[in-house]
Scaffold this motif. Structure first.
Motif, PDB file in Angstrom:
ATOM      1  N   ASP A  80       0.823  -1.209   0.000  1.00 38.65           N
ATOM      2  CA  ASP A  80       0.000   0.000   0.000  1.00 38.65           C
ATOM      3  C   ASP A  80       0.861   1.264   0.000  1.00 38.65           C
ATOM      4  O   ASP A  80       0.508   2.270  -0.622  1.00 38.65           O
ATOM      5  CB  ASP A  80      -0.938  -0.005   1.202  1.00 38.65           C
ATOM      6  CG  ASP A  80      -1.979  -1.109   1.111  1.00 38.65           C
ATOM      7  OD1 ASP A  80      -2.178  -1.657   0.010  1.00 38.65           O
ATOM      8  OD2 ASP A  80      -2.594  -1.429   2.149  1.00 38.65           O
ATOM      9  N   GLU A  81       2.000   1.194   0.689  1.00 40.52           N
ATOM     10  CA  GLU A  81       2.898   2.351   0.722  1.00 40.52           C
ATOM     11  C   GLU A  81       3.482   2.626  -0.653  1.00 40.52           C
ATOM     12  O   GLU A  81       3.559   3.782  -1.095  1.00 40.52           O
ATOM     13  CB  GLU A  81       4.022   2.117   1.732  1.00 40.52           C
ATOM     14  CG  GLU A  81       4.986   3.288   1.843  1.00 40.52           C
ATOM     15  CD  GLU A  81       6.093   3.039   2.845  1.00 40.52           C
ATOM     16  OE1 GLU A  81       7.062   3.821   2.848  1.00 40.52           O
ATOM     17  OE2 GLU A  81       6.006   2.064   3.611  1.00 40.52           O
ATOM     18  N   SER A  84       0.726   4.141  -2.869  1.00 42.36           N
ATOM     19  CA  SER A  84       0.347   5.514  -2.513  1.00 42.36           C
ATOM     20  C   SER A  84       1.442   6.517  -2.830  1.00 42.36           C
ATOM     21  O   SER A  84       1.166   7.659  -3.202  1.00 42.36           O
ATOM     22  CB  SER A  84      -0.025   5.584  -1.031  1.00 42.36           C
ATOM     23  OG  SER A  84       1.104   5.338  -0.222  1.00 42.36           O
ATOM     24  N   ARG A  85       2.718   6.105  -2.721  1.00 38.76           N
ATOM     25  CA  ARG A  85       3.808   7.048  -2.917  1.00 38.76           C
ATOM     26  C   ARG A  85       4.220   7.195  -4.373  1.00 38.76           C
ATOM     27  O   ARG A  85       4.691   8.252  -4.790  1.00 38.76           O
ATOM     28  CB  ARG A  85       5.023   6.628  -2.089  1.00 38.76           C
ATOM     29  CG  ARG A  85       4.775   6.725  -0.602  1.00 38.76           C
ATOM     30  CD  ARG A  85       6.052   6.836   0.178  1.00 38.76           C
ATOM     31  NE  ARG A  85       5.768   7.051   1.586  1.00 38.76           N
ATOM     32  CZ  ARG A  85       6.692   7.360   2.482  1.00 38.76           C
ATOM     33  NH1 ARG A  85       7.939   7.500   2.124  1.00 38.76           N
ATOM     34  NH2 ARG A  85       6.359   7.537   3.737  1.00 38.76           N
ATOM     35  N   GLN A  89      -1.605  10.903  -7.419  1.00 45.17           N
ATOM     36  CA  GLN A  89      -2.897  11.005  -6.753  1.00 45.17           C
ATOM     37  C   GLN A  89      -3.708  12.152  -7.346  1.00 45.17           C
ATOM     38  O   GLN A  89      -3.218  13.264  -7.502  1.00 45.17           O
ATOM     39  CB  GLN A  89      -2.710  11.236  -5.253  1.00 45.17           C
ATOM     40  CG  GLN A  89      -1.923  10.138  -4.576  1.00 45.17           C
ATOM     41  CD  GLN A  89      -2.663   8.821  -4.574  1.00 45.17           C
ATOM     42  OE1 GLN A  89      -3.886   8.799  -4.481  1.00 45.17           O
ATOM     43  NE2 GLN A  89      -1.945   7.734  -4.688  1.00 45.17           N
ATOM     44  N   SER A 116      -5.878   7.373   4.722  1.00 41.16           N
ATOM     45  CA  SER A 116      -4.628   8.029   4.356  1.00 41.16           C
ATOM     46  C   SER A 116      -3.879   7.265   3.280  1.00 41.16           C
ATOM     47  O   SER A 116      -3.229   7.866   2.410  1.00 41.16           O
ATOM     48  CB  SER A 116      -3.741   8.183   5.595  1.00 41.16           C
ATOM     49  OG  SER A 116      -2.510   8.786   5.260  1.00 41.16           O
ATOM     50  N   LEU A 117      -3.965   5.939   3.312  1.00 40.02           N
ATOM     51  CA  LEU A 117      -3.318   5.135   2.281  1.00 40.02           C
ATOM     52  C   LEU A 117      -3.990   5.324   0.925  1.00 40.02           C
ATOM     53  O   LEU A 117      -3.331   5.312  -0.113  1.00 40.02           O
ATOM     54  CB  LEU A 117      -3.339   3.656   2.681  1.00 40.02           C
ATOM     55  CG  LEU A 117      -2.464   3.272   3.877  1.00 40.02           C
ATOM     56  CD1 LEU A 117      -2.723   1.838   4.297  1.00 40.02           C
ATOM     57  CD2 LEU A 117      -0.986   3.468   3.533  1.00 40.02           C
ATOM     58  N   SER A 118      -5.303   5.504   0.930  1.00 41.66           N
ATOM     59  CA  SER A 118      -6.032   5.683  -0.326  1.00 41.66           C
ATOM     60  C   SER A 118      -5.939   7.114  -0.850  1.00 41.66           C
ATOM     61  O   SER A 118      -5.897   7.340  -2.058  1.00 41.66           O
ATOM     62  CB  SER A 118      -7.511   5.319  -0.130  1.00 41.66           C
ATOM     63  OG  SER A 118      -7.663   3.965   0.221  1.00 41.66           O
ATOM     64  N   TYR A 119      -5.918   8.095   0.076  1.00 39.75           N
ATOM     65  CA  TYR A 119      -5.902   9.509  -0.306  1.00 39.75           C
ATOM     66  C   TYR A 119      -4.852  10.258   0.509  1.00 39.75           C
ATOM     67  O   TYR A 119      -5.176  11.047   1.403  1.00 39.75           O
ATOM     68  CB  TYR A 119      -7.281  10.138  -0.086  1.00 39.75           C
ATOM     69  CG  TYR A 119      -8.381   9.476  -0.878  1.00 39.75           C
ATOM     70  CD1 TYR A 119      -8.618   9.813  -2.197  1.00 39.75           C
ATOM     71  CD2 TYR A 119      -9.186   8.493  -0.286  1.00 39.75           C
ATOM     72  CE1 TYR A 119      -9.628   9.194  -2.930  1.00 39.75           C
ATOM     73  CE2 TYR A 119     -10.192   7.871  -1.006  1.00 39.75           C
ATOM     74  CZ  TYR A 119     -10.401   8.227  -2.330  1.00 39.75           C
ATOM     75  OH  TYR A 119     -11.388   7.615  -3.047  1.00 39.75           O
ATOM     76  N   PRO A 120      -3.566  10.023   0.227  1.00 43.94           N
ATOM     77  CA  PRO A 120      -2.506  10.642   1.038  1.00 43.94           C
ATOM     78  C   PRO A 120      -2.460  12.157   0.941  1.00 43.94           C
ATOM     79  O   PRO A 120      -1.855  12.804   1.794  1.00 43.94           O
ATOM     80  CB  PRO A 120      -1.230   9.997   0.482  1.00 43.94           C
ATOM     81  CG  PRO A 120      -1.589   9.545  -0.895  1.00 43.94           C
ATOM     82  CD  PRO A 120      -3.016   9.144  -0.820  1.00 43.94           C
TER      83      PRO A 120
END
Length: 293
Positions: A80-81, A84-85, A89, A116-120
């Motif tokens: 997931d990290e 997301s990174r 996004q 937060s993982l989905s929408y950082p």
């Protein structure tokens, strides 16, 4: 022969372990129960190990399963990290979320982490207060979403979970025996009129042990066996305990956890946060009642 672990299957395994069974995990993952069961079977076959103990009425982890859970959590988190990174996004913004003090844990931290993982790039501004003030501020447009604890649902409210109210006191405490019964509540606590009305109906004399706006002050007073309080079952801290029905205190009504604002939002990320909140509370279950003596 190289064997590869599948992240989707590991995510399902983590959900089964955290939600205590295949059925709840399937609901959380939006999969069928049979699909999750098949994933668990394939994972066990791949490893040549039994990860789930199916001998009892509920599913538990074997010793190998407990060990595997730690690895699975790390692999899912790393996956997931990376996503997301390294993924561009599309969403940026802020969500204003209001939650009563007593229902923040354990659900909301898990929800915020998942969101937060989905929408950082979206900031969730969390405000904790009491139900009355949250509803007042929500009506003024101060929040996108709020949760409340109420005996019913107001206009626009969606009940997402129900929990019983319980009397609580200090471990091995005795203040519940005193008359008048000494109570510990904040001035604006929505549970206060519910509790006093129940005591009046039962003919039990009571008095307020303190006059404060601080939840911490109330918590300390109850924990010191200077008063009894009222909390939603399962939200009491480890240094307080539920007071059983055999102690003579009246039964208290169920409380509904209501979500307001979900029907009027348009931003996709706010809708997603509302759904995460629903799923988080669907995974809750009541704790057993321990009788004080």
């Amino acid at each position: 022969m190289v064997r590869n672990l599948d992240i989707t299957t590991l995510r399902s395994f983590v959900a089964v372990a955290e939600y205590g069974g295949v059925t709840r995990a399937a609901g959380f993952l939006h999969l069928t129960q049979s699909a999750v069961s098949m994933q668990m079977k394939r994972l066990e076959e791949l490893l040549g190990l039994e990860l789930l103990d199916r001998s009892g009425r509920t599913i538990a982890l074997t010793a190998e399963g407990e060990q595997m859970l730690g690895y699975a959590r790390k692999m899912v988190a790393l996956n997931d990290e990376v996503i997301s990174r390294l993924t561009d996004q599309a969403f940026e913004g802020e969500v204003l979320l209001g939650v009563p003090h007593d229902v923040v844990h354990p659900v909301i931290p898990q929800v915020l982490k998942r969101f937060s993982l989905s929408y950082p790039r979206v900031n969730v501004n969390l405000c904790t207060s009491n139900t009355r003030d949250l509803k007042t501020e929500f009506a003024r447009g101060a929040f996108d979403l709020i949760l409340t604890t109420e005996t019913g649902a107001g206009e626009g409210g969606e009940t997402i979970h129900s929990m019983p109210l319980r009397w609580v006191g200090a471990p091995d405490g005795a203040v519940w025996r005193q008359r008048p019964l000494r109570l510990g509540f904040c001035r604006n606590c929505s549970f206060r009129p519910v509790a006093t009305a129940a005591l009046d109906e039962a003919g039990i004399e009571w008095e307020m042990a303190l006059d404060s706006d601080s939840d911490r002050t109330v918590e300390a007073t109850v924990s010191a066996d200077l008063a009894v309080g009222v909390l939603l079952e399962g939200t009491q801290p480890s240094y307080q305990e539920l007071i059983g029905a055999g102690c003579g205190l009246p039964e208290l009504p169920m409380q509904h956890i209501n979500l307001y604002g979900a029907e009027r939002v348009h931003a996709p990320y706010v809708e997603e946060l509302a759904e995460f909140i629903r799923q988080g509370f669907q995974g809750l279950w009541s704790t057993p009642l321990r009788a004080a003596s």
